[in-house]
Motif scaffolding. Structure first.
Motif, PDB file in Angstrom:
ATOM      1  N   VAL A  34     -98.969 -45.048 -23.068  1.00  0.00           N
ATOM      2  CA  VAL A  34     -98.081 -44.666 -21.986  1.00  0.00           C
ATOM      3  C   VAL A  34     -96.722 -43.911 -22.084  1.00  0.00           C
ATOM      4  O   VAL A  34     -96.401 -43.324 -21.372  1.00  0.00           O
ATOM      5  CB  VAL A  34     -97.944 -45.652 -21.335  1.00  0.00           C
ATOM      6  N   LEU A  35     -96.868 -44.090 -23.346  1.00  0.00           N
ATOM      7  CA  LEU A  35     -95.125 -43.455 -23.689  1.00  0.00           C
ATOM      8  C   LEU A  35     -96.090 -42.437 -24.239  1.00  0.00           C
ATOM      9  O   LEU A  35     -95.039 -40.867 -24.561  1.00  0.00           O
ATOM     10  CB  LEU A  35     -95.261 -43.766 -24.955  1.00  0.00           C
ATOM     11  N   PRO A  37     -97.418 -39.530 -22.713  1.00  0.00           N
ATOM     12  CA  PRO A  37     -98.016 -38.649 -21.657  1.00  0.00           C
ATOM     13  C   PRO A  37     -95.622 -38.293 -21.490  1.00  0.00           C
ATOM     14  O   PRO A  37     -95.762 -37.390 -20.577  1.00  0.00           O
ATOM     15  CB  PRO A  37     -97.865 -39.473 -20.308  1.00  0.00           C
ATOM     16  N   LEU A  38     -95.083 -39.810 -21.427  1.00  0.00           N
ATOM     17  CA  LEU A  38     -93.431 -39.380 -21.315  1.00  0.00           C
ATOM     18  C   LEU A  38     -93.316 -38.783 -22.607  1.00  0.00           C
ATOM     19  O   LEU A  38     -92.459 -37.664 -22.454  1.00  0.00           O
ATOM     20  CB  LEU A  38     -93.213 -40.286 -20.727  1.00  0.00           C
ATOM     21  N   GLY A  39     -93.791 -38.262 -23.397  1.00  0.00           N
ATOM     22  CA  GLY A  39     -93.092 -37.333 -24.667  1.00  0.00           C
ATOM     23  C   GLY A  39     -93.962 -36.152 -24.235  1.00  0.00           C
ATOM     24  O   GLY A  39     -93.276 -35.144 -25.701  1.00  0.00           O
ATOM     25  N   GLY A  41     -95.682 -34.946 -22.005  1.00  0.00           N
ATOM     26  CA  GLY A  41     -95.839 -34.198 -20.745  1.00  0.00           C
ATOM     27  C   GLY A  41     -96.590 -35.042 -19.580  1.00  0.00           C
ATOM     28  O   GLY A  41     -97.508 -34.560 -20.588  1.00  0.00           O
ATOM     29  N   PRO A  42     -96.191 -34.001 -18.329  1.00  0.00           N
ATOM     30  CA  PRO A  42     -97.799 -35.185 -17.467  1.00  0.00           C
ATOM     31  C   PRO A  42     -98.262 -34.093 -17.057  1.00  0.00           C
ATOM     32  O   PRO A  42     -99.122 -34.692 -16.130  1.00  0.00           O
ATOM     33  CB  PRO A  42     -97.403 -35.864 -16.254  1.00  0.00           C
TER      34      PRO A  42
END
Length: 221
Positions: A34-35, A37-39, A41-42
């Protein structure tokens, strides 16, 4: 065989009663995926391109989390010494404990991986290959990890030492698993990559229990 089955049931019962090691491994696997995509970008195309690597690396590290306790609890309370003194060959006992470890750690990772694959925009055509690759790779992670766990029995800061010993041996599994998933995505043959994973699993199934048993016996003496 009956004694080995009893050992598997015992370890499964302990894992179910305690539950934390298996739960921590699955939670780590989910959080790591999950982390990303936050790092990075989506952006869907970016995630789809690196999803196979993210899932395989996260599964590898999640499996590593619980390896230190594979023999440590039995070593501390004397159960491992009793197992070594029993008529059951220690290599068979190691194989039984590895099977219980995979059932409580590797299998849950495989079960949750399709949800994470969808989250990471992995091409759905590659899902069966991803599950097959993880089904072949995760038992090998447990088998190879058992050797490292036996080698660090009784050592101070064994967790760090275990990671340093085992991670280099995990690299071929990571390469073959990611290659299989990428081959499915881009329409290439996946069978050679899965056969390589199967070959590693077959070799580890024979060599790892004997090696881990020898290391555990050395630690007991």
């Amino acid at each position: 065989m009956t004694a080995a089955a009893a050992l598997v049931r015992r370890d499964l019962g302990l894992a179910l009663r305690q539950g934390m090691d298996s739960l921590m491994a699955v939670l780590f696997f989910v959080l790591a995926c999950v982390l990303f995509p936050l790092g990075v970008g989506p952006e869907p195309q970016m995630l789809a391109r690196i999803a196979s690597g993210i899932i395989c690396v996260a599964a590898l590290l999640a499996a590593l989390l619980s390896l230190e306790r594979l023999f440590q609890a039995d070593y501390e309370d004397g159960s491992l010494e009793q197992i070594a003194l029993s008529p059951l060959p220690l290599a068979v006992a190691v194989l039984a404990k590895v099977l219980a470890h995979w059932l409580t750690t590797g299998l849950p990772l495989i079960a949750v991986s399709p949800v994470l694959a969808v989250l990471l925009q992995l091409d759905l055509r590659a899902l069966p290959v991803m599950i097959a690759a993880l089904a072949l790779a995760t038992p090998s992670l447990s088998l190879i990890g058992a050797v490292g766990a036996a080698l660090v029995l009784g050592a101070r800061r064994g967790g760090v030492l275990l990671a340093l010993l085992v991670l280099p041996l995990y690299i071929p599994l990571l390469i073959f698993a990611v290659s299989a998933i990428d081959a499915a995505i881009f329409g290439f043959a996946v069978r050679p990559h899965l056969m390589l994973l199967g070959g590693v699993l077959a070799g580890a199934s024979v060599l790892a229990p004997v090696t881990a048993a020898a290391a555990a016996r050395q630690a007991l003496t």
